[in-house]
Design a protein around this motif. Structure first.
Motif: not given
Length: 121
Positions: A81, A79, A54-56, A62-63, A37, A83, A11
């Protein structure tokens, strides 16, 4: 003693990365922090972790793009995600791209832990 479960937190918000790390530690989980990323991919982070959070929306990749890149790698861990833009369209896009789970920000800590435990057993 079983090996520690390691979670990658990707993030671009440092405060969020660190607070998620603190939360995971209270649950007995280790984490590795990545600001992007690109940093995660550049360090082959997918080879060192059991699950990825992971953040979008991040500066750079982006994620969702990360999911697509990781889909072509050997031994890609699940993974999750996360957001702040958690509409049904974003959820569908993430799941189609291969996400193992989808979490809305602010993160529900119990849901996060349940998702992680569900992914890594």
């Amino acid at each position: 003693m079983p090996a520690a479960i390691i979670i990658a937190i990707i993030d671009d918000d440092q405060d969020l990365r660190e607070s998620l790390q603190d939360l995971l530690e209270t649950e007995g989980l280790e984490s590795r922090l990545y600001a992007s990323a690109e940093e995660f991919i550049g360090r082959n982070g997918h080879k060192e972790v059991d699950c990825i959070l992971a953040d979008v929306r991040m500066s750079g990749m982006s994620g969702i793009e990360l999911l697509r890149v990781l889909g072509g790698k050997d031994r890609c861990p699940p993974v999750l995600i996360m957001t702040a833009y958690a509409d049904n369209g974003m959820r569908a896009t993430a799941l189609r791209a291969g996400a193992a789970g989808f979490l809305a920000k602010p993160i529900d800590t119990m849901q996060l832990i349940e998702c992680i435990r569900g992914c890594v057993g």
